[in-house]
Design a protein around this motif. Sequence first.
Motif, PDB file in Angstrom:
ATOM      1  N   ASN A  94       0.831  -1.211   0.000  1.00 44.46           N
ATOM      2  CA  ASN A  94       0.000   0.000   0.000  1.00 44.46           C
ATOM      3  C   ASN A  94       0.861   1.255   0.000  1.00 44.46           C
ATOM      4  O   ASN A  94       0.694   2.148  -0.840  1.00 44.46           O
ATOM      5  CB  ASN A  94      -0.923  -0.024   1.231  1.00 44.46           C
ATOM      6  N   VAL A  95       1.789   1.341   0.938  1.00 42.25           N
ATOM      7  CA  VAL A  95       2.629   2.534   1.060  1.00 42.25           C
ATOM      8  C   VAL A  95       3.565   2.683  -0.130  1.00 42.25           C
ATOM      9  O   VAL A  95       3.782   3.797  -0.629  1.00 42.25           O
ATOM     10  CB  VAL A  95       3.432   2.499   2.374  1.00 42.25           C
ATOM     11  N   PHE A 104       3.142   1.704  -3.290  1.00 44.99           N
ATOM     12  CA  PHE A 104       2.412   2.202  -4.454  1.00 44.99           C
ATOM     13  C   PHE A 104       1.934   3.636  -4.241  1.00 44.99           C
ATOM     14  O   PHE A 104       1.890   4.431  -5.183  1.00 44.99           O
ATOM     15  CB  PHE A 104       1.227   1.284  -4.768  1.00 44.99           C
ATOM     16  N   ALA A 105       1.582   3.971  -2.994  1.00 44.74           N
ATOM     17  CA  ALA A 105       1.147   5.339  -2.702  1.00 44.74           C
ATOM     18  C   ALA A 105       2.296   6.326  -2.902  1.00 44.74           C
ATOM     19  O   ALA A 105       2.121   7.395  -3.510  1.00 44.74           O
ATOM     20  CB  ALA A 105       0.619   5.429  -1.272  1.00 44.74           C
ATOM     21  N   SER A 159       3.025   6.715  -6.579  1.00 44.69           N
ATOM     22  CA  SER A 159       2.003   7.499  -7.289  1.00 44.69           C
ATOM     23  C   SER A 159       2.183   8.993  -7.057  1.00 44.69           C
ATOM     24  O   SER A 159       1.889   9.810  -7.941  1.00 44.69           O
ATOM     25  CB  SER A 159       0.600   7.067  -6.846  1.00 44.69           C
ATOM     26  N   TYR A 212      -4.479  12.685  -5.877  1.00 46.51           N
ATOM     27  CA  TYR A 212      -4.069  11.544  -5.051  1.00 46.51           C
ATOM     28  C   TYR A 212      -5.094  11.292  -3.946  1.00 46.51           C
ATOM     29  O   TYR A 212      -5.515  10.152  -3.713  1.00 46.51           O
ATOM     30  CB  TYR A 212      -2.687  11.819  -4.451  1.00 46.51           C
ATOM     31  N   LYS A 247      -7.692   8.120  -3.288  1.00 48.61           N
ATOM     32  CA  LYS A 247      -7.654   7.395  -2.020  1.00 48.61           C
ATOM     33  C   LYS A 247      -9.016   7.390  -1.320  1.00 48.61           C
ATOM     34  O   LYS A 247      -9.273   6.550  -0.463  1.00 48.61           O
ATOM     35  CB  LYS A 247      -6.598   8.007  -1.092  1.00 48.61           C
ATOM     36  N   THR A 265     -11.281   4.259  -1.046  1.00 47.88           N
ATOM     37  CA  THR A 265     -11.042   3.193  -0.072  1.00 47.88           C
ATOM     38  C   THR A 265     -12.319   2.740   0.640  1.00 47.88           C
ATOM     39  O   THR A 265     -12.509   1.532   0.838  1.00 47.88           O
ATOM     40  CB  THR A 265      -9.983   3.627   0.960  1.00 47.88           C
ATOM     41  N   ALA A 269      -1.860   4.609  -7.723  1.00 52.89           N
ATOM     42  CA  ALA A 269      -2.739   5.079  -6.650  1.00 52.89           C
ATOM     43  C   ALA A 269      -3.918   4.118  -6.462  1.00 52.89           C
ATOM     44  O   ALA A 269      -4.310   3.815  -5.326  1.00 52.89           O
ATOM     45  CB  ALA A 269      -3.245   6.481  -6.957  1.00 52.89           C
ATOM     46  N   THR A 296      -3.944   0.936  -7.249  1.00 52.33           N
ATOM     47  CA  THR A 296      -3.391  -0.292  -6.677  1.00 52.33           C
ATOM     48  C   THR A 296      -3.165  -0.121  -5.174  1.00 52.33           C
ATOM     49  O   THR A 296      -3.394  -1.051  -4.391  1.00 52.33           O
ATOM     50  CB  THR A 296      -2.065  -0.657  -7.363  1.00 52.33           C
ATOM     51  N   SER A 297      -2.747   1.077  -4.786  1.00 52.37           N
ATOM     52  CA  SER A 297      -2.566   1.376  -3.364  1.00 52.37           C
ATOM     53  C   SER A 297      -3.881   1.261  -2.606  1.00 52.37           C
ATOM     54  O   SER A 297      -3.909   0.785  -1.467  1.00 52.37           O
ATOM     55  CB  SER A 297      -1.978   2.781  -3.201  1.00 52.37           C
ATOM     56  N   GLN A 318      -4.443  -1.083   0.557  1.00 55.63           N
ATOM     57  CA  GLN A 318      -4.832  -0.459   1.819  1.00 55.63           C
ATOM     58  C   GLN A 318      -6.082  -1.119   2.386  1.00 55.63           C
ATOM     59  O   GLN A 318      -6.214  -1.306   3.602  1.00 55.63           O
ATOM     60  CB  GLN A 318      -5.071   1.033   1.639  1.00 55.63           C
TER      61      GLN A 318
END
Length: 337
Positions: free
Chosen positions: A89-90, A92-93, A96, A105, A109, A112, A175, A177-178, A182
Motif C-alpha cells: 500500500n505505502v 504504491f502510494a 504514485s 491523489y 484514495k 477506499t 494510486a 493499486t494502493s 490499503q
Amino acid sequence: MDSSSVPDGSSFLSLSAALSYGIASMAMVFINKAILMQYAHSMTLLTFQQLATALLIHFGRKTGYTKAKAVDITTAKRLLPVSLFYNANVAFALASLKGINIPMYIAIKRLTPLAVLIAGFVSGKGKPTTQVYHFLLTLDPLFPVVILSVILTAVGVIVAAIGDFSFDLPGYTMALTSVFFQTMYLVLVEKSGAEEGLSSIEIMFYNSFLSLPFLLFLIIATGEFPNSLALLLAKSNSFSFLFILVLSLVMGIALNYTMFLCTIVNSALTTTIVGVLKGVGSTTLGFVLLGGVQVHGLNVTGLVINTAGGVWYSYAKYRQKKIKPVNVLSDLESHRK
C-alpha cells in the motif's frame, strides 16, 4: 502507549485515536510529496521509515519504555500478510505521488471506503444473500444513502481525472493499486488486533520487522540500490533536505502508530472515514502547496463532487450507527464476524 491496557469502548481513546490519525495522515501526504520532489527513490525511503520504526520500538522495549513483547514466531507468521499488504500500500502510494498532484491523489484514495465495504461482504462467512440485502434496506433506511455516497465519490474521481491537465496514467494506476492494498491491510489489521490481543505498538513492530527483508530485496532487485545511497550521500550537506528526511521518518512512525491504534480501537471503517474527512483540508491545501495544481473547471468540479461524496458518506455512516438497534452491527462488521 499500550492500547490493550485501556478499557474497551473508551470514547476518549476512540476520539483521540481518530484525531491523531487524521492529523498524522494529512501531514504525511505533504511531507512525502516534499521529500519525493528531492529524493525520488520511494522504496528506499520506505525502507528507512520501517527501519527507524523497528529500531525505535526495539530500544524502547529494551529500556522498558514500552511494554511490547518479544518476537514470537507464531505471531509473526500470522501477521506476515498484514506486513506485506501494508508495505505494498505505502510503496504504491509513494510511487504514485511522484506522478500525480496531491488533490487527485487524495480523491483516488477516497475510493477506499468503497473497497472496504466490498471487502467486508466478500470476506464474510459466505456471500450475503438477497434476504440480507432486503433486511438491510428494510431495517436501515440509510443503507441506500451510503451506497449512493460511495458512487458519488467514484463519479467525482472520474470527472476530476478527465479535467486533469497533468494526467499521469502510471501515477493513477499506482494510486488505485494502493487503494486495493490499503483495503486488505485495514481489514487484516483489525482482525489481528481483535483476535490476537496485540497492542498497536506490537503490531507496528511486527509490521516493520517483517517488512525489512522484503523491502531490501526490492530496492536491490529494482536497481534503486546503490544509486539511492549515492544520492543520499550527495544531498547529506543540505540542511533542508536532511530536515525533511528526518521529519518524514518521524512522521512515518507516528502515522503507523495512529493508523494501527485507530483501526484496533475503532474499526477499519472508522479509519477510512477519518481518512476521507482529513482529505477535505488536504485537497484545499494541495491546490497551493508544493507546486500547486493547474486549475481546470472540470477538474475542480470533479474534486468538489468527490469531496461532497466523501463527506456525505461519513455523515451517513455516523447517522447509520445512531439509528441502528444495538444488536445490529454496521454493514461492514456484520459480515466479517
